[in-house]
Design a protein around this motif. Structure first.
Motif, PDB file in Angstrom:
ATOM      1  N   MET A 114       0.831  -1.197   0.000  1.00 58.19           N
ATOM      2  CA  MET A 114       0.000   0.000   0.000  1.00 58.19           C
ATOM      3  C   MET A 114       0.869   1.252   0.000  1.00 58.19           C
ATOM      4  SD  MET A 114      -3.021   1.173   2.595  1.00 58.19           S
ATOM      5  CE  MET A 114      -1.954   1.663   3.923  1.00 58.19           C
ATOM      6  N   CYS A 115       0.498   2.211  -0.843  1.00 55.27           N
ATOM      7  CA  CYS A 115       1.172   3.504  -0.861  1.00 55.27           C
ATOM      8  C   CYS A 115       0.770   4.263   0.395  1.00 55.27           C
ATOM      9  CB  CYS A 115       0.780   4.286  -2.116  1.00 55.27           C
ATOM     10  SG  CYS A 115       1.520   5.940  -2.186  1.00 55.27           S
ATOM     11  N   LEU A 116       1.751   4.687   1.161  1.00 54.29           N
ATOM     12  CA  LEU A 116       1.477   5.386   2.413  1.00 54.29           C
ATOM     13  C   LEU A 116       1.012   6.822   2.190  1.00 54.29           C
ATOM     14  CD1 LEU A 116       4.549   4.078   4.424  1.00 54.29           C
ATOM     15  CD2 LEU A 116       2.180   3.243   4.520  1.00 54.29           C
ATOM     16  N   LEU A 117       1.173   7.343   0.980  1.00 53.48           N
ATOM     17  CA  LEU A 117       0.757   8.717   0.700  1.00 53.48           C
ATOM     18  C   LEU A 117      -0.686   8.816   0.226  1.00 53.48           C
ATOM     19  CD1 LEU A 117       3.969  10.141  -0.997  1.00 53.48           C
ATOM     20  CD2 LEU A 117       3.310  10.200   1.405  1.00 53.48           C
ATOM     21  N   CYS A 118      -1.121   7.865  -0.631  1.00 50.26           N
ATOM     22  CA  CYS A 118      -2.468   8.000  -1.197  1.00 50.26           C
ATOM     23  C   CYS A 118      -3.380   6.802  -0.942  1.00 50.26           C
ATOM     24  CB  CYS A 118      -2.383   8.268  -2.697  1.00 50.26           C
ATOM     25  SG  CYS A 118      -1.881   6.838  -3.693  1.00 50.26           S
ATOM     26  N   GLY A 119      -2.817   5.693  -0.427  1.00 53.16           N
ATOM     27  CA  GLY A 119      -3.637   4.532  -0.128  1.00 53.16           C
ATOM     28  C   GLY A 119      -3.782   3.533  -1.258  1.00 53.16           C
ATOM     29  N   GLY A 149       2.337   9.054  -7.906  1.00 54.26           N
ATOM     30  CA  GLY A 149       3.714   9.231  -8.336  1.00 54.26           C
ATOM     31  C   GLY A 149       4.763   9.013  -7.259  1.00 54.26           C
ATOM     32  N   ALA A 150       4.355   8.480  -6.114  1.00 54.53           N
ATOM     33  CA  ALA A 150       5.300   8.246  -5.019  1.00 54.53           C
ATOM     34  C   ALA A 150       6.297   7.143  -5.378  1.00 54.53           C
ATOM     35  CB  ALA A 150       4.550   7.852  -3.749  1.00 54.53           C
ATOM     36  N   ASP A 151       7.525   7.286  -4.895  1.00 52.33           N
ATOM     37  CA  ASP A 151       8.547   6.261  -5.087  1.00 52.33           C
ATOM     38  C   ASP A 151       8.190   5.009  -4.294  1.00 52.33           C
ATOM     39  OD1 ASP A 151      10.153   7.868  -6.718  1.00 52.33           O
ATOM     40  OD2 ASP A 151      11.180   8.734  -4.979  1.00 52.33           O
ATOM     41  N   GLN A 152       8.828   3.904  -4.650  1.00 53.37           N
ATOM     42  CA  GLN A 152       8.560   2.626  -3.989  1.00 53.37           C
ATOM     43  C   GLN A 152       8.859   2.636  -2.497  1.00 53.37           C
ATOM     44  OE1 GLN A 152      10.107  -0.814  -6.087  1.00 53.37           O
ATOM     45  NE2 GLN A 152       9.999   0.337  -7.990  1.00 53.37           N
ATOM     46  N   ASP A 153       9.748   3.511  -2.055  1.00 53.63           N
ATOM     47  CA  ASP A 153      10.049   3.547  -0.621  1.00 53.63           C
ATOM     48  C   ASP A 153       8.901   4.103   0.206  1.00 53.63           C
ATOM     49  OD1 ASP A 153      10.358   6.212  -1.368  1.00 53.63           O
ATOM     50  OD2 ASP A 153      12.278   6.466  -0.364  1.00 53.63           O
ATOM     51  N   LYS A 154       7.860   4.574  -0.455  1.00 53.09           N
ATOM     52  CA  LYS A 154       6.664   5.065   0.236  1.00 53.09           C
ATOM     53  C   LYS A 154       5.591   3.989   0.320  1.00 53.09           C
ATOM     54  CE  LYS A 154       8.224   9.247   0.664  1.00 53.09           C
ATOM     55  NZ  LYS A 154       9.463   9.233   1.391  1.00 53.09           N
ATOM     56  N   PHE A 155       5.935   2.739  -0.060  1.00 51.07           N
ATOM     57  CA  PHE A 155       5.007   1.616   0.017  1.00 51.07           C
ATOM     58  C   PHE A 155       5.338   0.741   1.208  1.00 51.07           C
ATOM     59  CE2 PHE A 155       4.038   2.940  -4.170  1.00 51.07           C
ATOM     60  CZ  PHE A 155       2.835   2.357  -4.548  1.00 51.07           C
ATOM     61  N   ALA A 156       4.305   0.169   1.808  1.00 52.12           N
ATOM     62  CA  ALA A 156       4.480  -0.767   2.914  1.00 52.12           C
ATOM     63  C   ALA A 156       3.671  -2.024   2.614  1.00 52.12           C
ATOM     64  CB  ALA A 156       3.990  -0.149   4.224  1.00 52.12           C
ATOM     65  N   MET A 157       4.155  -3.162   3.106  1.00 53.50           N
ATOM     66  CA  MET A 157       3.423  -4.408   2.921  1.00 53.50           C
ATOM     67  C   MET A 157       2.120  -4.357   3.694  1.00 53.50           C
ATOM     68  SD  MET A 157       6.046  -7.543   3.023  1.00 53.50           S
ATOM     69  CE  MET A 157       7.729  -7.052   3.259  1.00 53.50           C
ATOM     70  N   ARG A 158       1.071  -4.870   3.055  1.00 49.32           N
ATOM     71  CA  ARG A 158      -0.224  -4.997   3.746  1.00 49.32           C
ATOM     72  C   ARG A 158      -0.241  -6.331   4.445  1.00 49.32           C
ATOM     73  NH1 ARG A 158      -5.304  -2.630   0.644  1.00 49.32           N
ATOM     74  NH2 ARG A 158      -6.164  -3.730   2.392  1.00 49.32           N
ATOM     75  N   ASP A 159      -0.836  -6.353   5.607  1.00 51.27           N
ATOM     76  CA  ASP A 159      -0.897  -7.609   6.360  1.00 51.27           C
ATOM     77  C   ASP A 159      -2.307  -8.155   6.471  1.00 51.27           C
ATOM     78  OD1 ASP A 159      -1.946  -5.777   8.086  1.00 51.27           O
ATOM     79  OD2 ASP A 159      -0.569  -6.181   9.730  1.00 51.27           O
ATOM     80  N   ASP A 160      -3.180  -7.745   5.543  1.00 48.89           N
ATOM     81  CA  ASP A 160      -4.545  -8.241   5.552  1.00 48.89           C
ATOM     82  C   ASP A 160      -4.847  -8.925   4.222  1.00 48.89           C
ATOM     83  OD1 ASP A 160      -5.554  -4.869   5.112  1.00 48.89           O
ATOM     84  OD2 ASP A 160      -5.396  -6.358   3.544  1.00 48.89           O
ATOM     85  N   ASP A 161      -5.979  -9.573   4.150  1.00 45.43           N
ATOM     86  CA  ASP A 161      -6.382 -10.256   2.933  1.00 45.43           C
ATOM     87  C   ASP A 161      -7.665  -9.683   2.374  1.00 45.43           C
ATOM     88  OD1 ASP A 161      -4.259 -12.045   2.819  1.00 45.43           O
ATOM     89  OD2 ASP A 161      -5.221 -13.399   4.239  1.00 45.43           O
ATOM     90  N   ASP A 162      -8.014  -8.445   2.754  1.00 41.13           N
ATOM     91  CA  ASP A 162      -9.238  -7.819   2.263  1.00 41.13           C
ATOM     92  C   ASP A 162      -9.139  -7.550   0.775  1.00 41.13           C
ATOM     93  OD1 ASP A 162     -10.225  -7.817   4.809  1.00 41.13           O
ATOM     94  OD2 ASP A 162      -9.684  -5.728   5.215  1.00 41.13           O
ATOM     95  N   ASP A 163     -10.202  -7.855   0.052  1.00 43.36           N
ATOM     96  CA  ASP A 163     -10.251  -7.527  -1.366  1.00 43.36           C
ATOM     97  C   ASP A 163     -10.739  -6.116  -1.525  1.00 43.36           C
ATOM     98  OD1 ASP A 163      -9.401 -10.007  -2.243  1.00 43.36           O
ATOM     99  OD2 ASP A 163     -11.440 -10.827  -2.269  1.00 43.36           O
ATOM    100  N   GLU A 164     -10.237  -5.459  -2.572  1.00 43.03           N
ATOM    101  CA  GLU A 164     -10.688  -4.089  -2.844  1.00 43.03           C
ATOM    102  C   GLU A 164     -11.527  -4.071  -4.073  1.00 43.03           C
ATOM    103  OE1 GLU A 164      -7.574  -1.240  -2.897  1.00 43.03           O
ATOM    104  OE2 GLU A 164      -7.049  -1.677  -0.847  1.00 43.03           O
TER     105      GLU A 164
END
Length: 58
Positions: free
Chosen positions: A5-10, A43-58
């Motif tokens: 998940m992008c930490l800036l925009c979701g 447009g955020a760089d990859q370092d602004k992403f974090a692993m999600r720890d859930d299995d919810d579908d979007e």
């Protein structure tokens, strides 16, 4: 595969879907994606992403 998940925009990157418009074919894990790939929503760089720890579908 783990989703990210992008930490800036979701935005959630799902490796099973990839990002064909951004050049990532389905099955591409973000950990192995080219460094020039950025969030398609904000447009955020990859370092602004974090692993999600859930299995919810979007």
């Amino acid at each position: 595969m783990m989703r990210y998940m992008c930490l800036l925009c979701g935005y959630t990157y799902d490796p099973e879907k990839g990002d064909p418009k951004g050049g990532l074919v389905p099955g591409t894990d973000l950990a192995t994606a080219p460094r020039e790939w950025v969030c398609p929503r904000c447009g955020a760089d990859q370092d602004k992403f974090a692993m999600r720890d859930d299995d919810d579908d979007e």
